[in-house]
Scaffold this active site. Sequence first.
Site, PDB file in Angstrom:
ATOM      1  N   GLU A 101      65.180   5.796  43.091  1.00 15.63           N
ATOM      2  CA  GLU A 101      64.092   5.630  43.859  1.00 15.63           C
ATOM      3  C   GLU A 101      63.815   4.173  44.012  1.00 15.63           C
ATOM      4  OE1 GLU A 101      59.563   7.192  44.252  1.00 15.63           O
ATOM      5  OE2 GLU A 101      60.161   7.197  42.459  1.00 15.63           O
ATOM      6  N   LYS A 149      59.139  11.277  50.832  1.00 16.67           N
ATOM      7  CA  LYS A 149      58.255  12.126  49.754  1.00 16.67           C
ATOM      8  C   LYS A 149      57.179  12.364  50.142  1.00 16.67           C
ATOM      9  CE  LYS A 149      57.019  10.363  45.168  1.00 16.67           C
ATOM     10  NZ  LYS A 149      56.765   9.130  44.301  1.00 16.67           N
ATOM     11  N   CYS A 155      60.695  11.661  42.382  1.00 16.05           N
ATOM     12  CA  CYS A 155      59.765  11.304  41.217  1.00 16.05           C
ATOM     13  C   CYS A 155      58.817  12.282  41.047  1.00 16.05           C
ATOM     14  CB  CYS A 155      59.255   9.949  41.367  1.00 16.05           C
ATOM     15  SG  CYS A 155      58.831   9.021  39.988  1.00 16.05           S
TER      16      CYS A 155
END
Length: 263
Positions: free
Chosen positions: A45, A114, A148
């Site tokens: 990431e 995200k 994540c």
Amino acid sequence: MKLHIACIQMDIQFGHPEENYKHVEIKVKEACEVQPYPDIIVLPEMWTTGYDLDNLSSTADVKGEKTIAFLTNLAKQYQVHIVGGSVATKRDEEYFNTMISIDKNGELLQEYHKMHLFKLMDEHKFLSAGEEKGSFNINGEKVAGMICYDIRFPEWFRAHTLNGTKAIFVVAEWPKPRVDHWQTLLRARAIENQCYVIACNRVGQDPNNRFAGHSMIIDPWGEVLKSGTEEEEIVTATIDLSEVDRVRKTIPVFDDRKPEFYT
């Protein structure tokens, strides 16, 4: 279908995109020197900048164009699919944490912004949340990408696997103090969704955090095929997507669901 996976578990230079592009170029070359030759390379990431969110106005990649061109050249040069971790991108006046995936012919497979922003690292103060799934195909098979904090939302995984997704790529900057959560959540997501989970985390530290590493490649039974350490390394394993079908037939979780009761 068997696929050879190489997760590039790397350190990231805080706020220095050019240094990180150079480092990724070196690590991709290194990954392609590992046998068996990788079908898919995975990056962590926010690998271009780390969490240098205060300086996004000068470091974010406008529409992801530079990163797409960079990964396209690498994918074509090495004839390898690249799940390109995520990078900070700017679109109009908004900033996103964006996963970019490229196939081995240099075609853009997916851009996923995200969805679940992590307040403990101030994402919500600087970034906008995405609103679309991270689904794409590799060699005709359904896969998906997540970033994540997304792994703490089991319903987000299930939304993908209900549509036949067989492997989910997770890219992260997961801090060391919560490494037990990282390992447990990833295995749980693999077991409950009967899919492969390929998770690439960064190592090293930034001004505020030390990161856990421990990238993992997990099969649909929740068995860890390979796990990394806390140092830079390339974590490799071979997955067989036909195993997903076998596991789902052995314990038919998806057939036995009762969604009418889950609201």
